[in-house]
Enzyme design. Structure first.
Site, mmCIF file in Angstrom:
data_model
loop_
_atom_site.group_PDB
_atom_site.id
_atom_site.type_symbol
_atom_site.label_atom_id
_atom_site.label_comp_id
_atom_site.label_asym_id
_atom_site.label_seq_id
_atom_site.Cartn_x
_atom_site.Cartn_y
_atom_site.Cartn_z
ATOM 1 N N TRP A 1 -0.598 17.563 -12.322
ATOM 2 C CA TRP A 1 0.156 16.120 -11.576
ATOM 3 C C TRP A 1 1.017 15.615 -12.927
ATOM 4 O O TRP A 1 0.865 15.429 -13.640
ATOM 5 C CB TRP A 1 -0.804 15.494 -10.748
ATOM 6 C CG TRP A 1 -1.559 16.079 -9.787
ATOM 7 C CD1 TRP A 1 -2.405 16.384 -10.045
ATOM 8 C CD2 TRP A 1 -0.993 16.247 -8.241
ATOM 9 N NE1 TRP A 1 -2.462 17.665 -8.780
ATOM 10 C CE2 TRP A 1 -1.832 16.871 -7.801
ATOM 11 C CE3 TRP A 1 0.029 15.848 -8.362
ATOM 12 C CZ2 TRP A 1 -1.619 17.040 -6.161
ATOM 13 C CZ3 TRP A 1 0.805 16.126 -6.318
ATOM 14 C CH2 TRP A 1 -0.904 16.793 -6.239
ATOM 15 N N ALA B 1 8.115 10.499 -8.691
ATOM 16 C CA ALA B 1 7.457 10.676 -9.820
ATOM 17 C C ALA B 1 7.736 11.109 -11.006
ATOM 18 O O ALA B 1 8.408 12.589 -10.955
ATOM 19 C CB ALA B 1 6.072 11.846 -9.512
ATOM 20 N N GLU C 1 -0.543 -17.754 13.762
ATOM 21 C CA GLU C 1 -0.813 -19.281 13.722
ATOM 22 C C GLU C 1 -1.243 -19.731 14.912
ATOM 23 O O GLU C 1 -2.668 -20.850 14.810
ATOM 24 C CB GLU C 1 0.629 -20.693 13.755
ATOM 25 C CG GLU C 1 1.479 -20.087 11.866
ATOM 26 C CD GLU C 1 2.144 -18.969 12.374
ATOM 27 O OE1 GLU C 1 3.629 -18.754 11.858
ATOM 28 O OE2 GLU C 1 2.115 -18.164 13.081
ATOM 29 N N HIS D 1 0.859 -14.885 17.235
ATOM 30 C CA HIS D 1 0.806 -14.844 15.650
ATOM 31 C C HIS D 1 0.259 -15.404 15.408
ATOM 32 O O HIS D 1 -0.928 -15.825 15.574
ATOM 33 C CB HIS D 1 2.510 -15.549 15.454
ATOM 34 C CG HIS D 1 3.568 -15.171 16.262
ATOM 35 N ND1 HIS D 1 5.043 -15.489 16.030
ATOM 36 C CD2 HIS D 1 3.735 -14.493 17.058
ATOM 37 C CE1 HIS D 1 5.519 -14.370 16.768
ATOM 38 N NE2 HIS D 1 5.397 -14.192 16.707
ATOM 39 N N LEU E 1 17.891 15.694 -1.623
ATOM 40 C CA LEU E 1 18.088 15.009 -0.849
ATOM 41 C C LEU E 1 18.653 13.094 -0.881
ATOM 42 O O LEU E 1 18.933 12.215 -0.555
ATOM 43 C CB LEU E 1 16.332 15.031 0.465
ATOM 44 C CG LEU E 1 16.739 13.464 1.808
ATOM 45 C CD1 LEU E 1 18.170 13.828 2.441
ATOM 46 C CD2 LEU E 1 15.022 14.398 1.974
ATOM 47 N N CYS F 1 7.905 -19.638 13.819
ATOM 48 C CA CYS F 1 8.896 -19.300 14.419
ATOM 49 C C CYS F 1 9.094 -20.391 14.965
ATOM 50 O O CYS F 1 8.327 -21.449 15.910
ATOM 51 C CB CYS F 1 8.384 -18.007 15.252
ATOM 52 S SG CYS F 1 6.957 -17.893 16.636
ATOM 53 N N THR G 1 11.687 20.899 0.095
ATOM 54 C CA THR G 1 10.191 20.490 -0.042
ATOM 55 C C THR G 1 8.986 21.041 1.022
ATOM 56 O O THR G 1 8.298 21.636 1.099
ATOM 57 C CB THR G 1 9.976 18.874 0.084
ATOM 58 O OG1 THR G 1 11.173 18.807 -1.197
ATOM 59 C CG2 THR G 1 8.649 18.382 0.089
ATOM 60 N N LEU H 1 2.538 15.197 5.396
ATOM 61 C CA LEU H 1 3.424 13.218 5.488
ATOM 62 C C LEU H 1 2.508 12.840 6.237
ATOM 63 O O LEU H 1 2.939 11.717 6.410
ATOM 64 C CB LEU H 1 4.202 13.904 5.249
ATOM 65 C CG LEU H 1 5.205 15.124 4.813
ATOM 66 C CD1 LEU H 1 6.430 14.879 5.546
ATOM 67 C CD2 LEU H 1 5.257 14.731 3.084
#
Length: 385
Positions: free
Chosen positions: A173, A157, A55, A53, A306, A79, A199, A207
């Protein structure tokens, strides 16, 4: 120290935490700095799940006991439970540090505030809420994961009048280059990206996250295809054939056909098949499977059907909406959302806990989805996906 000085050191801790952007799932990103006499003398950040972690790394990097009067700045409540790396509160107390400045409180209901109590009981001064909003925003996915399970978010978009494309289908675009670069920033954050079959067939996207100065990175790539239409053509899409195909998961139903499932698996593609009376995948079952696989967040990038189906099923938790200063003013142009029939404004969907960013004129609005008590659904909407 003044509030301005506290914020300056917390910003340094935030910058450290962001170095692990998208790399710590399902853990949070956390940064920490140790300050002595107004100067940072050590720093650390949580790099990956299972790693030390922030710290503890800062204390380790100090190389010796901090001087009297040292202050630890950390973006998230330390934690107080003994997991794989031990409680950070124990390490802080053992170090002799007597002041800890914290950004956000741990959202986990079982831990929230307990770390502060442990430190104060040991005589440590604790200052909370420094740049709290920025520190909490850093862990959008983790905050939802520890309270509700996987975060299902969507990106759209559109033009100012809510259109995704002209009536001809042309959409490149709508948003500008900076907005599109920002999408890749969010792609790098989420452990999973999802799209529908249409798509894939129309755009053949990779992707992946492609950011300047960084290697291309591939999350889990989900393809929602209840009828396995993406497998029919001999010219298979990139997500089934590229170097990242082992990161592709096709989400389908028994209506897709066992032969196509076998074909995908022979290519090294994972297939998740969910029982369904129709060709549409049950989103609640998908969410449950993601939880079982410790996939803490999924970024849905289309298509419009979707995303609209997710809304109808009340399964969309968060929305990123990029709007360009463009108006089509055409009722036959493609719209973002469909499938609902609200009769009053009070039946509308809303976003809350909003954030706004501007990219060379484009506006990004993102926030949590709030559903009305009664969702007015158009039962005639949507055919096969």
């Amino acid at each position: 120290m003044s509030a301005t000085e506290h914020e300056a050191f917390m910003r340094q801790a935030l910058d450290l935490a962001r170095r692990a952007w998208g790399a710590t799932h399902p853990n949070p990103m956390v940064g920490a700095v140790i300050v002595e006499e107004g100067r940072v003398v050590a720093e650390g950040f949580h790099e990956q799940d299972g790693g030390a972690h922030a710290e503890r790394l800062a204390l380790l990097n100090r190389g010796k006991m901090p001087r009297p009067g040292a202050t630890l700045y950390v973006t998230l409540e330390p934690c107080s439970t003994h997991g794989r790396t031990g409680a950070c509160t124990d390490a802080i107390i053992a170090s002799g540090i007597k002041r800890v400045v914290v950004g956000a409180t741990d959202p986990n209901p079982g831990h929230s505030g307990h770390g502060f109590e442990v430190l104060r009981a040991a005589g440590v001064e604790v200052i909370t809420g420094v740049l709290e909003r920025e520190c909490a925003d850093l862990n959008l996915i983790f905050n939802h994961w520890v309270t509700h399970g996987p975060l299902i978010a969507a990106k759209v978009a559109a033009t100012l009048d809510g259109k995704l494309a002209c009536r001809t289908g042309d959409s490149r675009w709508i948003t500008n280059e900076r907005s599109r670069a920002d999408v890749h920033r969010w792609r790098r954050l989420f452990p999973g990206i999802a799209v529908g079959a249409m798509t894939i067939l129309k755009d053949n996207p990779r992707l992946t996250a492609r950011r300047a100065g960084e290697a291309e990175w591939c999350p889990w790539r989900f393809v929602f295809d209840g009828l396995l239409r993406t497998v029919v053509d001999k010219n298979l899409p990139a997500v089934f054939t590229d170097e990242f195909r082992h990161r592709t998961i096709v989400v389908t139903t028994p209506h897709g056909g066992l032969g196509y499932v076998r074909k995908l698996r022979e290519m090294g593609i994972t297939v998740w098949t969910f029982d369904s009376p129709t060709q549409r995948v049950p989103f609640a079952d998908f969410r449950k499977k993601c939880a079982e696989e410790r996939i803490s967040g999924v970024f849905v990038e289309g298509g419009a059907q979707l995303i609209s189906e997710l809304v109808r099923a009340r399964q969309l938790d968060y929305l990123f909406a990029y709007h360009a200063p463009i108006i089509l003013a055409d009722d036959k142009a493609k719209t973002i959302f469909s499938g609902l029939r609200p009769e009053r404004i009070e039946h509308a969907l809303r976003l809350t806990d909003m954030r706004h960013e501007v990219f060379d004129g484009d506006m990004l609005m993102h926030g949590r989805m709030v559903y009305p008590e009664k969702l007015m659904v158009d039962e005639t909407a949507f055919g096969a996906r």
